[in-house]
Write a protein that holds these residues in place. Structure first.
Motif, mmCIF file in Angstrom:
data_model
loop_
_atom_site.group_PDB
_atom_site.id
_atom_site.type_symbol
_atom_site.label_atom_id
_atom_site.label_comp_id
_atom_site.label_asym_id
_atom_site.label_seq_id
_atom_site.Cartn_x
_atom_site.Cartn_y
_atom_site.Cartn_z
ATOM 1 N N VAL A 1 0.877 -1.174 0.000
ATOM 2 C CA VAL A 1 0.000 0.000 0.000
ATOM 3 C C VAL A 1 0.914 1.223 0.000
ATOM 4 C CG1 VAL A 1 -1.934 1.152 1.161
ATOM 5 C CG2 VAL A 1 -1.543 -1.274 1.563
ATOM 6 N N LEU A 2 0.449 2.323 -0.609
ATOM 7 C CA LEU A 2 1.212 3.566 -0.515
ATOM 8 C C LEU A 2 0.645 4.376 0.644
ATOM 9 C CD1 LEU A 2 1.458 4.505 -4.299
ATOM 10 C CD2 LEU A 2 3.308 3.700 -2.805
ATOM 11 N N VAL A 3 1.495 4.694 1.594
ATOM 12 C CA VAL A 3 1.043 5.464 2.757
ATOM 13 C C VAL A 3 1.544 6.897 2.618
ATOM 14 C CG1 VAL A 3 1.226 5.718 5.263
ATOM 15 C CG2 VAL A 3 1.038 3.432 4.265
ATOM 16 N N LEU A 4 0.623 7.837 2.709
ATOM 17 C CA LEU A 4 1.024 9.245 2.696
ATOM 18 C C LEU A 4 0.620 9.901 4.015
ATOM 19 C CD1 LEU A 4 1.182 11.886 0.023
ATOM 20 C CD2 LEU A 4 -0.165 12.430 2.035
ATOM 21 N N PRO A 5 1.605 10.244 4.848
ATOM 22 C CA PRO A 5 1.295 10.921 6.096
ATOM 23 C C PRO A 5 1.000 12.412 5.869
ATOM 24 C CG PRO A 5 3.404 9.723 6.219
ATOM 25 C CD PRO A 5 3.027 9.836 4.776
ATOM 26 N N THR A 6 0.006 12.909 6.568
ATOM 27 C CA THR A 6 -0.216 14.365 6.551
ATOM 28 C C THR A 6 -0.629 14.816 7.943
ATOM 29 O OG1 THR A 6 -1.116 16.177 5.245
ATOM 30 C CG2 THR A 6 -2.689 14.456 5.851
ATOM 31 N N TYR A 7 -0.851 16.124 8.079
ATOM 32 C CA TYR A 7 -1.227 16.637 9.400
ATOM 33 C C TYR A 7 -2.623 16.177 9.799
ATOM 34 C CZ TYR A 7 2.747 19.809 8.932
ATOM 35 O OH TYR A 7 3.998 20.323 8.777
ATOM 36 N N HIS A 8 -2.829 16.057 11.100
ATOM 37 C CA HIS A 8 -4.147 15.711 11.645
ATOM 38 C C HIS A 8 -5.057 16.945 11.558
ATOM 39 C CE1 HIS A 8 -7.242 14.505 14.460
ATOM 40 N NE2 HIS A 8 -6.750 13.278 14.437
ATOM 41 N N PRO A 9 -6.349 16.753 11.245
ATOM 42 C CA PRO A 9 -7.253 17.910 11.180
ATOM 43 C C PRO A 9 -7.269 18.734 12.476
ATOM 44 C CG PRO A 9 -8.360 15.943 10.387
ATOM 45 C CD PRO A 9 -7.012 15.503 10.856
ATOM 46 N N ALA A 10 -7.075 18.099 13.630
ATOM 47 C CA ALA A 10 -7.068 18.854 14.894
ATOM 48 C C ALA A 10 -5.892 19.840 14.906
ATOM 49 C CB ALA A 10 -6.973 17.896 16.086
ATOM 50 N N TYR A 11 -4.788 19.430 14.298
ATOM 51 C CA TYR A 11 -3.622 20.316 14.195
ATOM 52 C C TYR A 11 -3.965 21.484 13.271
ATOM 53 C CZ TYR A 11 1.072 21.854 12.836
ATOM 54 O OH TYR A 11 2.190 22.606 12.582
ATOM 55 N N LEU A 12 -4.710 21.190 12.209
ATOM 56 C CA LEU A 12 -5.101 22.261 11.274
ATOM 57 C C LEU A 12 -6.041 23.264 11.923
ATOM 58 C CD1 LEU A 12 -5.711 20.327 7.935
ATOM 59 C CD2 LEU A 12 -3.641 21.482 8.739
ATOM 60 N N LEU A 13 -6.855 22.778 12.870
ATOM 61 C CA LEU A 13 -7.760 23.710 13.564
ATOM 62 C C LEU A 13 -6.942 24.707 14.394
ATOM 63 C CD1 LEU A 13 -10.613 21.253 14.681
ATOM 64 C CD2 LEU A 13 -10.778 23.031 12.926
ATOM 65 N N ARG A 14 -5.796 24.238 14.891
ATOM 66 C CA ARG A 14 -4.928 25.142 15.671
ATOM 67 C C ARG A 14 -3.981 25.929 14.774
ATOM 68 N NH1 ARG A 14 -4.363 20.202 18.519
ATOM 69 N NH2 ARG A 14 -2.246 19.964 17.711
ATOM 70 N N ASN A 15 -3.665 25.388 13.603
ATOM 71 C CA ASN A 15 -2.720 26.028 12.678
ATOM 72 C C ASN A 15 -3.326 26.109 11.278
ATOM 73 O OD1 ASN A 15 -0.017 25.940 14.393
ATOM 74 N ND2 ASN A 15 -1.056 23.978 14.629
ATOM 75 N N PRO A 16 -4.338 26.983 11.104
ATOM 76 C CA PRO A 16 -5.063 27.001 9.831
ATOM 77 C C PRO A 16 -4.162 27.268 8.624
ATOM 78 C CG PRO A 16 -5.991 28.588 11.394
ATOM 79 C CD PRO A 16 -4.852 27.937 12.091
ATOM 80 N N ALA A 17 -3.025 27.910 8.839
ATOM 81 C CA ALA A 17 -2.136 28.204 7.699
ATOM 82 C C ALA A 17 -1.636 26.915 7.043
ATOM 83 C CB ALA A 17 -0.957 29.054 8.154
ATOM 84 N N GLU A 18 -1.619 25.822 7.809
ATOM 85 C CA GLU A 18 -1.124 24.551 7.252
ATOM 86 C C GLU A 18 -2.167 23.832 6.380
ATOM 87 O OE1 GLU A 18 1.800 23.749 7.075
ATOM 88 O OE2 GLU A 18 2.893 24.538 8.805
ATOM 89 N N LYS A 19 -3.374 24.401 6.296
ATOM 90 C CA LYS A 19 -4.391 23.772 5.429
ATOM 91 C C LYS A 19 -3.898 23.691 3.986
ATOM 92 C CE LYS A 19 -8.535 25.089 7.959
ATOM 93 N NZ LYS A 19 -9.723 25.964 7.959
ATOM 94 N N ARG A 20 -3.146 24.704 3.590
ATOM 95 C CA ARG A 20 -2.561 24.719 2.244
ATOM 96 C C ARG A 20 -1.668 23.514 2.008
ATOM 97 N NH1 ARG A 20 -1.251 28.951 -1.039
ATOM 98 N NH2 ARG A 20 -2.470 30.819 -0.666
ATOM 99 N N THR A 21 -0.846 23.236 3.020
ATOM 100 C CA THR A 21 0.090 22.102 2.917
ATOM 101 C C THR A 21 -0.696 20.804 2.742
ATOM 102 O OG1 THR A 21 1.291 23.314 4.604
ATOM 103 C CG2 THR A 21 2.125 21.125 4.043
ATOM 104 N N VAL A 22 -1.724 20.660 3.559
ATOM 105 C CA VAL A 22 -2.526 19.432 3.481
ATOM 106 C C VAL A 22 -3.213 19.337 2.117
ATOM 107 C CG1 VAL A 22 -4.548 18.254 4.458
ATOM 108 C CG2 VAL A 22 -2.794 19.187 5.967
ATOM 109 N N TRP A 23 -3.648 20.462 1.610
ATOM 110 C CA TRP A 23 -4.299 20.447 0.294
ATOM 111 C C TRP A 23 -3.315 19.993 -0.793
ATOM 112 C CZ3 TRP A 23 -8.292 19.213 -1.970
ATOM 113 C CH2 TRP A 23 -8.596 19.611 -3.265
ATOM 114 N N GLU A 24 -2.054 20.439 -0.677
ATOM 115 C CA GLU A 24 -1.025 19.975 -1.625
ATOM 116 C C GLU A 24 -0.880 18.450 -1.518
ATOM 117 O OE1 GLU A 24 0.371 21.782 -4.006
ATOM 118 O OE2 GLU A 24 -0.865 23.423 -3.230
#
Ligand code: SF4
Ligand code: URA
Length: 233
Positions: A193-216
Motif C-alpha cells: 500500500v502507498l502510505v502518505l502521512p499528513t497533518y491531523h485535522p485537529a492540528y489544522l484547527l490550531r494552525n489554519p495556515a497549514e491547510k494549504r500544505t494538506v491540500w497539496e
C-alpha cells in the motif's frame, strides 16, 4: 446406508467440494439433506463479522477507562483510499462513528474538496476506544488495537493509498521512530500500500495556515489515484 452407498456419497461429496470456488464457507449446522454452501463473505460482511467480535473488547486498558462504545471504521469497503486517525474523541464516543466532531467536519470538507464524499472512502482510527481526557493513546494501546482491528480492516478493504492523519497513525503504521515532519507529503511503500502521512485535522484547527500544505498532499493523492487507475485500464 450400507457401506457401498456411503462410499458413493463420499465420492460425490469430494467431487462437489473440488468444484467449489476457493475460499467458500461450508455451513455444517443445517440438516444433512439441505446442507448448503455459503459463498465466501464479501468485504462488507467480513468487516461486519470482524467488528462483531470486538463490540465489547477490553483487550487494552482503553476498554475499561470510560469509553461509551467501540468506534469502528466506516465508509466504503470497495474504496482505493483510506484515512487513518488517532482515536475517537468525545463526539465519536457518543455517536459511534469516526471523525464526526470538529476535526471530522474539517476532514469531511477536505474529502469533499477532493471531489469525493465520506462514503467514497474508508475512515478509521488506530485505537477504537476513546482515551480518557482525549490523551494520546499509549504505545501498548496503539499496538494492541492495531493488531486486533486496524491491520485486519486494511487487509479486508485493501486500499491502494492510506493517508495517515498525524503522528499517532503515522507511527502506528510506519514505525515509532518516524517523525511526521520527515515523511509528511511523501508516499511510503508499506505492505503493498502507498502510505502518505499528513497533518491531523485537529492540528489544522490550531494552525489554519497549514491547510494549504494538506491540500497539496491531497492533490498528490488524487494524482496518484488517477495514475494507478490508468495503469489498470
Ligand atoms: Fe479493544 Fe481497541 Fe478498544 Fe483497546 S482500543 S479495548 S484493543 S477495541
Ligand atoms: N480524531 C481522531 O483521530 N479520530 C477521530 O475519529 C476523531 C478525532
Amino acid at each position: 446406508m450400507n457401506p457401498e452407498e456411503l462410499n458413493k456419497k463420499r465420492v460425490q461429496y469430494i467431487t462437489f467440494l473440488k468444484k467449489q470456488p476457493k475460499g467458500f464457507v461450508y455451513c455444517d449446522n443445517e440438516p444433512a439433506q439441505t446442507m448448503q454452501v455459503k459463498p465466501a463473505l464479501n468485504k462488507t460482511e467480513q468487516l461486519k463479522s470482524l467488528n462483531c467480535k470486538y463490540v465489547d473488547c477490553t483487550a487494552c486498558p482503553l476498554g475499561t477507562q470510560g469509553r461509551t462504545q467501540v468506534v469502528f471504521g466506516k465508509g466504503s469497503p470497495q474504496t482505493s483510499l483510506m484515512f487513518v486517525g488517532e482515536g475517537p474523541g468525545r463526539d465519536e464516543d457518543t455517536q459511534g462513528a469516526p471523525f464526526v466532531g470538529r476535526s471530522g467536519k474539517l476532514l469531511t470538507q477536505i474529502i469533499e474538496a477532493m471531489g469525493l464524499t465520506r462514503d467514497d472512502v474508508y475512515i478509521s482510527n488506530v485505537v477504537k476506544c476513546r482515551p480518557p481526557e482525549n490523551r494520546t493513546p499509549l504505545p501498548n494501546e496503539s499496538s494492541t488495537c492495531k493488531n486486533l482491528l486496524l491491520l485486519k480492516e486494511i487487509d479486508i478493504v485493501k486500499p491502494k493509498i492510506i493517508c495517515t492523519l498525524g503522528s499517532t497513525a503515522t507511527k502506528a503504521l510506519l514505525g515509532d521512530e518516524l517523525k511526521i515532519t520527515a515523511t509528511r507529503g511523501m508516499f511510503v511503500e508499506w505492505r503493498n500500500v502507498l502510505v502518505l502521512p499528513t497533518y491531523h485535522p485537529a492540528y489544522l484547527l490550531r494552525n489554519p495556515a497549514e491547510k494549504r500544505t494538506v491540500w497539496e498532499d491531497m492533490k498528490k493523492i488524487m494524482a496518484k489515484l488517477e495514475e494507478l487507475q490508468s495503469n489498470e485500464e
